[in-house]
Structure formats: C-alpha cells, structure tokens
Design a protein around this motif. Sequence first.
Motif: not given
Length: 336
Positions: A107-120, A264-274
């Motif tokens: 649930m704490a993942g909700a406080v990191l508004p970034g893509c998977e590049c930042a989560s690692v 494709l390895s799309i950023c999570s902020e953009a994958d919904a539009f694809v």
Amino acid sequence: MTTTEAASTRGDGRGADATQGWQFNSSLVLTMVLVLVVGLQGPIRRALSAPVMQSWMTVFVAVVVQALPFLVLGVLLSAIIAVFVPPSFFARALPSRPSLAVPVAGMAGAVLPGCECASVPVAGALVRRGVTPAAALAFLLSAPAINPVVLAATAVAFPGNPQMVLARFVASLLVACAMGWLWQRLGRTDWMRPPDRPSFGGLGKGAAFWGSVRHDVVHAGGFLVVGAMAAATLKTVVPAGWLRAAANDPLVSILALAFLAVVLSICSEADAFVAASLSQFSLTARLAFLVVGPMIDLKLFAMQAATFGRGFALRFAPATFTLAVLVSALVGAVLL
C-alpha cells in the motif's frame, strides 16, 4: 635531425594525414546524406502523405501527447520523494512482522508517484536500511502501478471504463503482496545480492534531484516513444485479421498483450494510453498489459539484475510474470 626524430616526424605526418582524411571522409558522408535527403524530398513527402502514414502519425502523436504530461509529473514527483524523503522513513513506518509488513509496503507504493525506473533503486535502499526483502519487493512491484499519477492516467485513458482503474489497483496490489509473501516463504538470502549504494548518493540535494529527473526523463521518454511507435504500427500496419484472430481468443489475447508489455517496456505513467489504443482487445487482455508492464519488462529485468543480482532476476521475473497474468485474468473476469 636524427633517424628517430625523422621517423617520429614521418609518423606524426601520417597520423595527421590519417586524422585529416577521417575528418574529410566524415564530412563527405554527411554532405552526401544531406544531398540525398534533399534529392529525395519529393518521394519522402509523398510517402509521408500516404493515408497509412497519416493514420500512423495520428495515433503516434495522440499517444505521446496524452501521456507526456503524466510522465513529466511522475518523474518530478518521483525525484522529489526519492531525494528529499529519507529511505529510513519507510523502514520506520513498516511493521516489524514480515507478514504484516508486506501488505503495508504494498500500500505504501501509492506514495511514490513515479515509474518503475524509480521503484527499483528505492527498493534497494529499503533493503540496505534493514527492511525485510519481502516487504521491499512488494513495494517494488506496487509502486509503479498503484500510485496516484498512474491511476489518474488510467482514468483519463479509459474515460468510458472507470472500472479499469479499480481493476488495475486491485490486481497490481494482489500480485505485489502475493510475490512478497512468496519470497518470504520460499526465498533464500543467497538468491539476493545486497544492493550497491544509490546512484546519486554522493551528490547534493539539488544535483541529485536534477540527476534523477534527467535520468528518468531520458529513459522513460525514450520508452514512451518506442511504445507509441509500436502501438501506431499495430493499429495501422499489422493486418486487422491478425489482430482480430488474437483478440477473439481470450487466452491468446491475454498472453499476447502480456508478452507485448514485456517487450515494449513502456513507462507506467504512459502505458495506459498505449493500452487504450489497442481497442480490438478485451478489457481483461488490456488489464494484463497494464499489470505485467510495470512489474516485469526488459528494462526492469536489467535493473533488477543490476541491483539484486542475476540469480534473483532469473527467479523473480518468471514468477512475477506468471502470477501477474493469472491474477489479471481472475480480476478481469470479476470486475470487467
């Protein structure tokens, strides 16, 4: 002049001639390319004006323009949190019992508004600060998929299907927690290499912030462009019969879009539009695309291998992919 000096002079002359020749040849090649482009501008213009290219560019520009604001916002917020919020904050906020720390970290993942590049790197920092690996991995998987920026982007991309936001949140959180508990029960310490120090740890706050922003913009923006190009190609070039054949089979459609998300390895902020542009596929198949992509793709595999070791990535990635596909199919059947 001695023989050595003469040889040296001849050698320098040959080096200078070689350098000049290389510069001359490089300029010549550049000039020839420019002349060729100018000479072929008519055929190039006609090719770009063809209906299929016009349709391709329309889809490509639409995907990029819709996704870009969310990508930039996510990168900025991610850099702020990664640089100015100490990793020890997350360690103090998690319960001491690993079984309880996993869902809290998810649930704490909700406080990191970034893509998977930042989560690692953040997950690596959590492990370095003493957080149980199971909780850190749950955070690693959930942060790119359930944060507010990604969910808002999903709502904008699917205005007629608001249930897609809930389905993405539920499926992603279930996979993150399940993988955390699975690692807690079956994982071994020798499978995970202790992560190295942070990339921007030796810099000041301002330099680390802008370094993080530049890194994420270059990487996420590049993958966004590649993803938009692939979506436009699928929409306009691939025969509609092929896509219909894959889309009409529920199992094949889910697996096809899950593998597409990995490639494709799309950023999570953009994958919904694809995903929204792949309208010939079912909502459940597109949900698999949205759940799998932020958790395991080609760039994430490389980053996870670099952070935690290749042995970890070779075990963690297939298990995550399999579980993400199964959970997406189940949640899609219930909510979509």
